[in-house]
Design a protein around this motif. Structure first.
Motif, mmCIF file in Angstrom:
data_model
loop_
_atom_site.group_PDB
_atom_site.id
_atom_site.type_symbol
_atom_site.label_atom_id
_atom_site.label_comp_id
_atom_site.label_asym_id
_atom_site.label_seq_id
_atom_site.Cartn_x
_atom_site.Cartn_y
_atom_site.Cartn_z
ATOM 1 N N ASN A 51 -10.704 -47.970 -41.963
ATOM 2 C CA ASN A 51 -9.462 -48.715 -41.747
ATOM 3 C C ASN A 51 -9.736 -50.212 -41.843
ATOM 4 O OD1 ASN A 51 -9.537 -50.133 -39.163
ATOM 5 N ND2 ASN A 51 -9.707 -48.115 -38.237
ATOM 6 N N PRO A 52 -8.687 -50.988 -42.180
ATOM 7 C CA PRO A 52 -8.915 -52.417 -42.476
ATOM 8 C C PRO A 52 -9.546 -53.195 -41.319
ATOM 9 C CG PRO A 52 -6.731 -51.748 -43.200
ATOM 10 C CD PRO A 52 -7.298 -50.582 -42.443
ATOM 11 N N ILE A 53 -9.200 -52.830 -40.069
ATOM 12 C CA ILE A 53 -9.756 -53.601 -38.947
ATOM 13 C C ILE A 53 -11.257 -53.314 -38.811
ATOM 14 C CG2 ILE A 53 -9.648 -54.047 -36.463
ATOM 15 C CD1 ILE A 53 -6.687 -53.302 -36.519
ATOM 16 N N GLN A 54 -11.623 -52.042 -38.901
ATOM 17 C CA GLN A 54 -13.057 -51.729 -38.794
ATOM 18 C C GLN A 54 -13.821 -52.317 -39.982
ATOM 19 O OE1 GLN A 54 -14.471 -50.796 -36.140
ATOM 20 N NE2 GLN A 54 -12.546 -50.373 -35.081
ATOM 21 N N LEU A 105 -14.677 -55.846 -39.261
ATOM 22 C CA LEU A 105 -15.759 -56.040 -38.289
ATOM 23 C C LEU A 105 -17.115 -55.530 -38.788
ATOM 24 C CD1 LEU A 105 -14.059 -55.245 -34.839
ATOM 25 C CD2 LEU A 105 -14.015 -57.324 -36.208
ATOM 26 N N GLY A 114 -2.111 -50.835 -39.818
ATOM 27 C CA GLY A 114 -3.472 -50.724 -39.290
ATOM 28 C C GLY A 114 -4.308 -51.965 -39.514
ATOM 29 N N HIS A 158 -18.310 -60.393 -32.197
ATOM 30 C CA HIS A 158 -17.080 -60.922 -32.794
ATOM 31 C C HIS A 158 -16.286 -61.658 -31.715
ATOM 32 C CE1 HIS A 158 -17.796 -58.136 -36.114
ATOM 33 N NE2 HIS A 158 -17.921 -57.174 -35.205
ATOM 34 N N ILE A 187 -12.337 -62.653 -31.211
ATOM 35 C CA ILE A 187 -11.049 -62.390 -31.857
ATOM 36 C C ILE A 187 -9.940 -63.182 -31.160
ATOM 37 C CG2 ILE A 187 -9.363 -60.611 -32.481
ATOM 38 C CD1 ILE A 187 -11.684 -58.612 -32.629
ATOM 39 N N ALA A 220 -5.052 -54.137 -29.898
ATOM 40 C CA ALA A 220 -5.675 -53.691 -31.154
ATOM 41 C C ALA A 220 -7.118 -54.190 -31.236
ATOM 42 C CB ALA A 220 -4.865 -54.202 -32.344
ATOM 43 N N LYS A 265 -9.414 -52.168 -28.904
ATOM 44 C CA LYS A 265 -9.750 -50.874 -29.521
ATOM 45 C C LYS A 265 -10.825 -51.075 -30.586
ATOM 46 C CE LYS A 265 -8.807 -46.640 -29.237
ATOM 47 N NZ LYS A 265 -9.162 -46.089 -27.910
ATOM 48 N N ALA A 266 -10.657 -52.131 -31.386
ATOM 49 C CA ALA A 266 -11.608 -52.383 -32.480
ATOM 50 C C ALA A 266 -13.004 -52.683 -31.933
ATOM 51 C CB ALA A 266 -11.106 -53.548 -33.333
ATOM 52 N N ASN A 295 -14.729 -49.631 -30.642
ATOM 53 C CA ASN A 295 -15.281 -48.789 -31.714
ATOM 54 C C ASN A 295 -16.401 -49.470 -32.500
ATOM 55 O OD1 ASN A 295 -13.472 -46.717 -31.164
ATOM 56 N ND2 ASN A 295 -11.904 -47.548 -32.540
ATOM 57 N N ASP A 296 -16.615 -50.745 -32.233
ATOM 58 C CA ASP A 296 -17.593 -51.500 -33.030
ATOM 59 C C ASP A 296 -19.011 -51.271 -32.484
ATOM 60 O OD1 ASP A 296 -18.696 -53.502 -34.762
ATOM 61 O OD2 ASP A 296 -18.764 -54.828 -33.018
ATOM 62 N N LYS A 299 -21.734 -52.805 -32.892
ATOM 63 C CA LYS A 299 -22.517 -54.003 -32.525
ATOM 64 C C LYS A 299 -22.122 -54.543 -31.149
ATOM 65 C CE LYS A 299 -21.650 -56.543 -36.260
ATOM 66 N NZ LYS A 299 -21.064 -55.734 -37.340
#
Lengths: 60, 507
Positions: free
Chosen positions: A6-9, A12, B162, B217, B219, B237, B240-241, B244-245, B247
């Motif tokens: 997905n674009p957000i992942q 990052l 998304g 990061h 944000i 959002a 959540k990112a 899931n990241d 790093k």
């Protein structure tokens, strides 16, 4: 079939590839950091005429 | 005194570039006042308010460049305008003009783009952001003056596609080590941070760097994201990112207090986050949250940085400088009792007010925490006063104090005329896109202020926080040394500098 990230992942996890619209300094600073950026020499569309811009958007 | 005006048809330049041109123009011999702006309705209105009556103003279009010069004689005004192209040409050397003119042009050149950075005038920004989101692109939206309705619509659209929309009015992000907007160069590491304030993120990321850790990061969300109207769409959002990241190991959220309806929702999201979370909602204490909250709450940005890097046991006061200066206000006249804070960073103005209030020190401001302490006029300090010089009233049509220190320099000199002033608190924010020499921008004013006080037999103590790392392009050590050589007491954080001022006031 490989699932598309997905674009957000993607933002990052992958190297930054930016398009800069507006202040030239912002794009230049991204370049200074050795990241990829397209500098767009932006100016108001349709001479800045809001009615024309709306018409243009309807045509696109 | 005479005024001349020219309109250059279809020559568009960005506002920061034009402010630089105007600064050089205004320094020309004989020039009293000048303006170099594009022909937007807002700019034309500003010129009319400045007393420019020329009927040609009404013919100017948004893509036309307007140049106005008021000089000591008609001859000088006309001469400067005749030479105007030279000012533009000198400046254009540093301006990389591109053959791409639209987002679509940029996308055709880089179909793999994953971010659009938008800093166009507010009236066009929402359209560009919408076009980017509809094409599945993340957006960093620096532009302000985007309506709340547009912000909500764009963020809802982003949710459907998304993608992440950082902004509007987003000052800072750091993505995979690349600073966007006003950002410091910091070490990469395991800490992710989310926040609506650019300077808040800048200070947090610098302090994490100073503590030996780094940033995965940062944000930015835009100044209104945690209002009840927007409901934290970008913050959630981003959370959540980062969750899931791979790093990111620890997540920090730095913000002024969220809206009343948004706070419980955000609190639940932070509690349910699978990674450790540190939250700093300036002014919100533990007692606001009920039982079952799993995140840690910091009261200041520097405390949040300590918590995020896992140095919970270390006292915040250990940040550089705090223990070096215990001299108090010795040598100052008894009538000198007031603090004046002149800030480039709005969040610093906010946090300093909070710290002073927590010590029961009443403080006036143009951006007050408590409306009873609103300055009657932002240009006139009273008693203890903290002034946000990045406020709209100082930046409409003029450069932000992070880019140009001229207005702050004038204010420092004005404050020194008040014999009641004992301490002047400043912030210096280095990093990409800030002034390349913010200390030199203010040093002459600091020295003038010191001389003004000395002539009265007084001494004003200057205290400053420096938001920077040694990797920043301006050179942190040289900036710090220049301040210290001029007798300014420096700290690495706004909170540490403010607490030191409290100590001085109480001595």
């Amino acid at each position: 079939m490989e699932e598309k990230e997905n674009p957000i992942q993607s933002l990052l996890s992958e190297p930054l590839v930016a398009i800069n619209l507006g202040l030239v300094g912002f794009g230049a600073a991204i370049l200074d950091q050795q990241a990829e950026v397209v500098l767009v020499d932006w100016f108001p569309p349709a001479g800045g005429d809001q009615e024309l811009i709306d018409l243009l958007d309807q045509l696109l | 005194m005479a005024t001349s005006l020219i309109i250059k048809k279809k020559q568009y330049y960005d506002s920061v570039f034009l402010m630089g041109v105007n600064k050089r123009l205004s320094e020309s011999e004989g020039v009293i006042q000048s303006a170099v702006v594009m022909g937007s309705e807002a700019n034309k209105q500003t010129l009319i308010e400045m007393g420019i009556q020329d009927p040609r103003l009404q013919t100017a279009q948004p893509n036309d460049l307007i140049v106005v010069v008021t000089a000591d004689s008609q001859h000088t005004a006309d001469l400067v305008l005749e030479q105007f192209d030279q000012f533009l040409e000198v400046s254009t050397e540093s301006k990389n003009r591109s053959s791409f003119h639209t987002l679509q042009d940029g996308l055709e050149s880089r179909p793999n783009a994953n971010l659009v950075v938008i800093s166009v005038p507010g009236e066009y920004a929402a359209r560009e952001a919408r076009l980017a989101v509809e094409r599945g692109l993340n957006v960093f939206l620096f532009s302000n003056n985007v309506s709340l309705d547009d912000e909500i619509e764009i963020k809802q659209l982003a949710k459907e596609h998304g993608v992440l929309v950082m902004g509007p009015d987003c000052g800072t992000s750091i993505l995979n080590g690349v600073g966007i907007g006003f950002a410091n160069r910091v070490r990469s590491g395991p800490i992710g941070v989310i926040g609506p304030s650019g300077t808040g993120i800048q200070e947090f990321t610098c302090l994490v760097h100073h503590l030996g850790s780094g940033i995965s990061h940062a944000i930015g969300t835009g100044s209104r994201d945690l209002s009840d109207a927007v409901g934290g769409m970008t913050t959630l959002a981003a959370l959540k990112a980062l969750e899931n990241d791979p790093k990111t190991e620890v997540i920090a959220v730095i913000s002024k207090p969220p809206g009343h309806k948004t706070l419980p929702m955000l609190s639940a999201a932070l509690t349910n986050c699978a990674k450790p979370v540190v939250a700093c909602f300036l002014g919100i204490h533990d007692d606001v949250f009920g039982a079952g909250v799993s995140f840690r709450l910091a009261s200041t940005i520097d405390e949040a940085a300590f918590m995020a890097v896992g140095k919970q046991g270390v006292e915040v006061k250990n940040f550089e400088g705090q223990d070096k200066y215990a001299g108090g206000l010795s040598g100052q006249h008894p009538t000198q009792q007031y603090l004046r804070g002149l800030f480039a960073g709005g969040t610093f103005c906010y946090q300093s007010q909070q710290i002073l209030q927590s010590y029961n020190i009443p403080v006036y401001s143009n951006s007050p925490l408590d409306k009873r302490y609103a300055l009657q006029h932002p240009d006139h300090s009273q008693q203890h006063s903290l002034v946000d010089m990045g406020d709209d009233i100082y930046t409409r049509g003029r450069p932000h104090p992070m880019i140009d220190g001229s207005q702050r320099a004038q204010r420092i000199i004005a404050e020194a005329e008040d014999p009641g002033v004992a301490v002047i608190l400043l912030d210096f924010i280095l990093g990409y896109n800030s002034s390349m020499d913010p200390v030199s921008d203010l040093l002459p004013a600091i020295q003038t202020a010191q001389q003004t006080a000395a002539r009265r037999g007084d001494r004003i103590t200057f205290v400053a926080s420096i938001t920077a790392t040694e990797l920043d392009p301006q050179g942190y050590e040289s900036q710090k040394l220049a301040l210290q050589t001029a007798g300014v007491i420096t700290f690495q954080s706004n909170a540490a500098a403010t607490k030191y001022c409290v100590k001085l006031l109480r001595s």
